[in-house]
Design an enzyme around this catalytic site. Structure first.
Site, mmCIF file in Angstrom:
data_model
loop_
_atom_site.group_PDB
_atom_site.id
_atom_site.type_symbol
_atom_site.label_atom_id
_atom_site.label_comp_id
_atom_site.label_asym_id
_atom_site.label_seq_id
_atom_site.Cartn_x
_atom_site.Cartn_y
_atom_site.Cartn_z
ATOM 1 N N TYR A 298 0.820 -1.211 0.000
ATOM 2 C CA TYR A 298 0.000 0.000 0.000
ATOM 3 C C TYR A 298 0.854 1.262 0.000
ATOM 4 O O TYR A 298 0.635 2.189 0.769
ATOM 5 C CB TYR A 298 -0.983 0.005 1.178
ATOM 6 C CG TYR A 298 -1.799 -1.255 1.302
ATOM 7 C CD1 TYR A 298 -2.280 -1.919 0.171
ATOM 8 C CD2 TYR A 298 -2.099 -1.798 2.549
ATOM 9 C CE1 TYR A 298 -3.025 -3.082 0.272
ATOM 10 C CE2 TYR A 298 -2.852 -2.962 2.669
ATOM 11 C CZ TYR A 298 -3.306 -3.596 1.524
ATOM 12 O OH TYR A 298 -4.049 -4.756 1.631
ATOM 13 N N HIS A 299 1.826 1.287 -0.931
ATOM 14 C CA HIS A 299 2.716 2.442 -1.070
ATOM 15 C C HIS A 299 2.700 2.992 -2.499
ATOM 16 O O HIS A 299 3.744 3.175 -3.109
ATOM 17 C CB HIS A 299 4.149 2.054 -0.698
ATOM 18 C CG HIS A 299 4.312 1.527 0.687
ATOM 19 N ND1 HIS A 299 5.401 0.765 1.073
ATOM 20 C CD2 HIS A 299 3.527 1.659 1.790
ATOM 21 C CE1 HIS A 299 5.271 0.442 2.351
ATOM 22 N NE2 HIS A 299 4.148 0.975 2.801
ATOM 23 N N PRO A 300 1.530 3.277 -3.072
ATOM 24 C CA PRO A 300 1.506 3.794 -4.442
ATOM 25 C C PRO A 300 2.075 5.206 -4.508
ATOM 26 O O PRO A 300 1.887 6.020 -3.605
ATOM 27 C CB PRO A 300 0.018 3.774 -4.805
ATOM 28 C CG PRO A 300 -0.683 3.927 -3.491
ATOM 29 C CD PRO A 300 0.172 3.189 -2.490
#
Length: 554
Positions: A469-471
């Site tokens: 969850y690091h876009p």
């Protein structure tokens, strides 16, 4: 909605960067600021209790609910893309892990055209934003809004993991956010006095006490309003009513690496061909809008525990109620930690100059949705490469603001990604086989001892890999003459006036570790740029790089 709304600066998004911007832009009282946020309140134990973070991450009330399109290199799987739809943005639903990123990350940004964003330039902003509790003296901030703390390490598994790394020949780092990131050590979290220390708690809530800052929540920003090529406001919608919020000086988009490019495209900034196909008038042909999408992937390497000391015994309804009550009334017990209390950053091979693999250690065998992966005691390490070569995109599904965008990360599209992931799994097994873990490791649950060859490990990765969850990267920062850049080094959108983007979408390349810290730093530094202030003096501190990196993996 009938009230006229106007300010010097209008910020779209009350997330990590947006809250920091609101705090700094309103700080001296000379400028009026309006922050627009689609989500609602962040009050309540589901967000504020650190141990409960997996719950709001999976709630439509707090999350935009985005998913990828079928990922072509992961067997057509659709992966979740949680983004915070709440005051505080993703800092209100994330795992609260605090990582600055490696010094080389920011020097790489500068090499890619982000002048003034090298490590020597950003370190002073990290110091300004932090109050570090337990960090390395001289490298950390001591009086900033963001409290950064460490867990109590009461579970013996945390120290055993660090010791296993030392036994395997890796360094132990006093502070991976200090001089030396590389090595095994204690993980840091944005938790203060037992409570999630989100950007809303650290920045926005104190700033809202000022008379020149206003938060308008429950509204959706549908497009940027222009006079010619100058941004003058934001058209917002609440229910079936629309209104324009006017910006006398600048519009600042801080809506996330998914929603920021979407808003730019809906407003006529993006690939001319794509916009025209959706019937959108082209204001600025910037093909980089929505491109360059990056992320971190990870797998959980899970083990059964020989001793009944893991958190799997705490996942029942009664145990959760007890943890919640202990937190609510006393701010103590398991509820005050995100449970990620030890970690590591290592290099995958000789010739890699700085860490490219990250570990989060968790004394439980669970999934991000909070469900137990096994019906007995177990623990796991989350592991994945830091600098994937794969690139994806965020594009419009239609010209309607209500439609979610199309998200394709194109995960694992580069052969080197597979090689790095195999190395990560094998290095994990070696670490977990050290003497320090022997009293605790029973058996390998996943991938399982039988998964030894490349094909078996690849099959495990393809089926079980998850987003961390690091876009980021979809409005890339670069020089003004770079056709693929979206913003210049002052965060100004190239080709128009009065408009900036300030969030993780401007990262030219993903940083090592979790992105909340770098996103807040971007907000801090951009505020000085927007106000025309002299930047903080550059640092001359030199980070530690393993002197034997050319010839040694550790």
């Amino acid at each position: 909605m009938s009230e006229a709304l106007e300010a010097d600066f209008v910020i779209v998004g009350a997330g990590s960067a947006g809250c920091a911007l609101a705090y700094r832009l309103s700080e001296d009282g000379r400028h009026s600021v309006i922050v627009l946020e689609q989500g609602g309140t962040d009050f309540g134990p589901l967000i504020q209790m650190p141990a409960a973070f997996s719950i709001p991450m999976n709630m439509a009330r707090y999350d935009w609910g985005y998913q990828t399109e079928p990922e072509p290199h992961l067997g057509g799987r659709r992966l979740a893309v949680p983004r915070g739809k709440v005051i505080g943005g993703s800092s209100s639903i994330n795992g609260m892990v605090y990582v600055r990123g490696h010094a080389r990350d920011f020097d790489t940004w500068e090499e890619m055209g982000a002048d003034g964003w090298g490590f020597r330039h950003v370190l002073p902003y990290y110091k300004r934003m932090e109050t570090s509790h337990g960090g390395e003296a001289g490298w950390r901030g001591t009086d900033g809004p963001l409290n950064v703390t460490r867990g109590s390490l009461q579970n013996p598994l945390y120290q055993a993991f660090i010791e296993a790394g030392r036994e395997a020949g890796y360094p132990v780092t006093e502070d991976y956010n200090g001089r030396a990131q590389e090595g095994f050590g204690v993980m840091e979290m944005t938790v203060w006095r037992g409570r999630r220390w989100s950007a809303a708690n650290a920045y926005l809530r104190p700033a809202l006490k000022r008379g020149n800052l206003r938060l308008v929540s429950g509204v959706n920003a549908e497009r940027i309003v222009f006079e010619g090529t100058r941004a003058t406001g934001i058209e917002i919608r609440r229910g079936n009513r629309t209104q324009v919020v006017k910006a006398r000086r600048e519009v600042i988009v801080a809506a996330s690496s998914i929603n920021s490019p979407k808003l730019l495209m809906l407003s006529g900034i993006g690939s001319a061909a794509d916009l025209s196909a959706h019937g959108i008038d082209v204001l600025a042909d910037r093909p980089g809008v929505g491109a360059n999408l990056q992320d971190h992937l990870e797998v959980y390497v899970q083990y059964g525990s020989r001793q009944p000391i893991t958190l799997n015994s705490q996942l029942g309804l009664f145990s959760k109620a007890w943890i919640g009550a202990n937190w609510l009334f006393l701010k103590r017990g398991l509820g005050v930690s995100n449970q990620f209390e030890s970690c590591a950053f290592i290099r995958s091979a000789a010739g890699v100059d700085y860490p490219d693999i990250q570990y989060h250690f968790l004394p439980a065998a669970v999934r991000y949705d909070g469900r137990a992966a096994v019906d007995r005691h177990g623990f796991q390490v989350h592991v994945g490469p830091m600098r994937s070569r794969s690139r994806g995109s965020v594009t419009l599904r239609s010209g309607k603001p209500s439609e979610p965008p199309k998200i394709v990360f194109n995960y694992m599209s580069e052969q080197q990604d597979w090689e790095e992931f195999r190395a990560a799994v094998r290095l994990t097994r070696e670490i977990m086989a050290q003497a320090a873990m022997e009293p605790f490791v029973d058996d390998e649950i996943k991938p399982g001892a039988q998964a030894t060859g490349d094909d078996a490990i690849d099959a495990f990765i393809r089926e079980h890999v998850e987003s961390a969850y690091h876009p980021c990267g979809t409005c890339r920062m670069g020089s003004a003459d770079d056709a693929g850049a979206v913003v210049d080094p002052e965060c100004r959108v190239i080709g128009v006036q009065g408009l900036r983007v300030v969030d993780s979408s401007i990262f030219p390349q993903i940083t090592n570790g979790n992105l909340n810290g770098p996103s807040i730093m971007v907000g801090e530094k951009a505020a000085d740029l927007i106000l025309g202030k002299d930047p903080l003096p550059a640092s001359n501190q030199e980070p530690w790089i393993n002197p034997d990196w050319r010839t040694s993996q550790r």
